[in-house]
Design an enzyme around this catalytic site. Structure first.
Site, PDB file in Angstrom:
ATOM      1  N   GLY A  69       0.783  -1.232   0.000  1.00 49.94           N
ATOM      2  CA  GLY A  69       0.000   0.000   0.000  1.00 49.94           C
ATOM      3  C   GLY A  69       0.814   1.281   0.000  1.00 49.94           C
ATOM      4  O   GLY A  69       0.258   2.371   0.130  1.00 49.94           O
ATOM      5  N   GLN A  70       2.138   1.142  -0.150  1.00 45.17           N
ATOM      6  CA  GLN A  70       2.942   2.367  -0.140  1.00 45.17           C
ATOM      7  C   GLN A  70       2.700   3.168  -1.411  1.00 45.17           C
ATOM      8  O   GLN A  70       2.321   2.605  -2.431  1.00 45.17           O
ATOM      9  CB  GLN A  70       4.432   2.009  -0.042  1.00 45.17           C
ATOM     10  CG  GLN A  70       4.790   1.472   1.313  1.00 45.17           C
ATOM     11  CD  GLN A  70       6.100   0.708   1.311  1.00 45.17           C
ATOM     12  OE1 GLN A  70       6.555   0.264   0.266  1.00 45.17           O
ATOM     13  NE2 GLN A  70       6.674   0.560   2.472  1.00 45.17           N
ATOM     14  N   ASP A  71       2.960   4.481  -1.326  1.00 44.93           N
ATOM     15  CA  ASP A  71       2.745   5.386  -2.471  1.00 44.93           C
ATOM     16  C   ASP A  71       3.239   4.791  -3.780  1.00 44.93           C
ATOM     17  O   ASP A  71       2.530   4.743  -4.773  1.00 44.93           O
ATOM     18  CB  ASP A  71       3.518   6.696  -2.259  1.00 44.93           C
ATOM     19  CG  ASP A  71       2.769   7.605  -1.304  1.00 44.93           C
ATOM     20  OD1 ASP A  71       1.662   7.219  -0.888  1.00 44.93           O
ATOM     21  OD2 ASP A  71       3.309   8.667  -0.967  1.00 44.93           O
ATOM     22  N   LEU A  73       3.752   1.836  -4.672  1.00 42.81           N
ATOM     23  CA  LEU A  73       3.136   0.582  -5.120  1.00 42.81           C
ATOM     24  C   LEU A  73       1.694   0.769  -5.564  1.00 42.81           C
ATOM     25  O   LEU A  73       1.172  -0.009  -6.350  1.00 42.81           O
ATOM     26  CB  LEU A  73       3.181  -0.455  -3.991  1.00 42.81           C
ATOM     27  CG  LEU A  73       4.575  -0.874  -3.524  1.00 42.81           C
ATOM     28  CD1 LEU A  73       4.479  -1.774  -2.294  1.00 42.81           C
ATOM     29  CD2 LEU A  73       5.301  -1.615  -4.644  1.00 42.81           C
ATOM     30  N   ARG A  74       1.049   1.832  -5.069  1.00 39.25           N
ATOM     31  CA  ARG A  74      -0.383   1.991  -5.366  1.00 39.25           C
ATOM     32  C   ARG A  74      -0.649   2.170  -6.854  1.00 39.25           C
ATOM     33  O   ARG A  74      -1.677   1.743  -7.359  1.00 39.25           O
ATOM     34  CB  ARG A  74      -0.980   3.154  -4.560  1.00 39.25           C
ATOM     35  CG  ARG A  74      -1.063   2.839  -3.072  1.00 39.25           C
ATOM     36  CD  ARG A  74      -2.248   3.532  -2.425  1.00 39.25           C
ATOM     37  NE  ARG A  74      -2.140   4.974  -2.450  1.00 39.25           N
ATOM     38  CZ  ARG A  74      -1.440   5.688  -1.580  1.00 39.25           C
ATOM     39  NH1 ARG A  74      -0.776   5.085  -0.615  1.00 39.25           N
ATOM     40  NH2 ARG A  74      -1.388   6.992  -1.664  1.00 39.25           N
TER      41      ARG A  74
END
Ligand code: G3D
Length: 179
Positions: A69-71, A73-74
């Protein structure tokens, strides 16, 4: 790798129901996935790959993908959308500041063509923590009532104890059995 491929092909062969777990970093996605696996009612196969697990709920097979869910990866979430039947959105119920961000991501996802037939399960996680928002508050903040195109459900839970997770699995099963 061969095993992973076999499992992926099984999804396309409709033998397993594909589930993705999304949510912001620190929401509790990974804890929930592994809590699913330790529930007595759930039998599992060995780990298939990094954060991909098979969960069997009363003979219904789910292949569950925990997506970061990190920036950074989104942006790649949509590469996982194909064939997804259930989207689990995990919310840290204490994280009021970032709930708007989750709302935006959720409504953006639901507009994606690959998710038009997916059902949405919102897990209001970290209910054990003081000051956590209730499932109803989270439902209102995410404007779930405005979603008429997808079947959805919100469930309060605590990933540390597993409270609320068996009910979530029952709902997931009811969705895929209904279809
Ligand atoms: P993520 O996969 O969404 O990034 P994680 O989140 O599953 O890694 O969880 C992030 C942190 O929140 C972890 O703590 C984890 O133990 C904690 N956590 C997850 N679910 C709950 C919950 O229901 N209640 C409480 N109190 N904590 C929870 P650490 O300290 O390991 O970072």
């Amino acid at each position: 790798m061969g095993f992973l491929l076999t499992k992926m092909l099984a999804v396309f062969g409709d033998k397993e129901h594909k589930v993705i777990i999304v949510g912001l970093d620190n929401a509790g996605k990974t804890t929930i996935l592994y809590q699913f696996l330790t529930k007595e009612a759930v039998h599992t196969s060995p780990t298939i790959g990094s954060n991909v697990e098979e969960i069997i709920v009363r003979k219904t097979h789910f292949l569950v993908w925990d997506i970061g869910g990190q920036d950074s990866l989104r942006a790649s979430w949509n590469s996982y959308f194909g064939k997804t039947e259930i989207v689990i959105v995990v919310v840290d119920s204490t994280d009021r500041e970032r709930l708007t961000l989750t709302k935006e991501e959720l409504h953006l996802m639901l507009a994606h063509e690959d998710l038009q037939r997916a059902a949405v399960l919102v897990l209001a996680n970290k209910q054990d923590m003081q000051g956590s928002m209730t499932a109803k508050e989270i439902s209102q903040c995410l404007t779930l009532d405005s979603i008429t195109t997808h079947s959805w459900h919100v469930q309060a839970c605590c990933a540390l104890t597993g409270e609320g997770l068996p009910a979530s699995l029952d709902w997931m099963r009811s969705r895929v059995v209904a279809n």
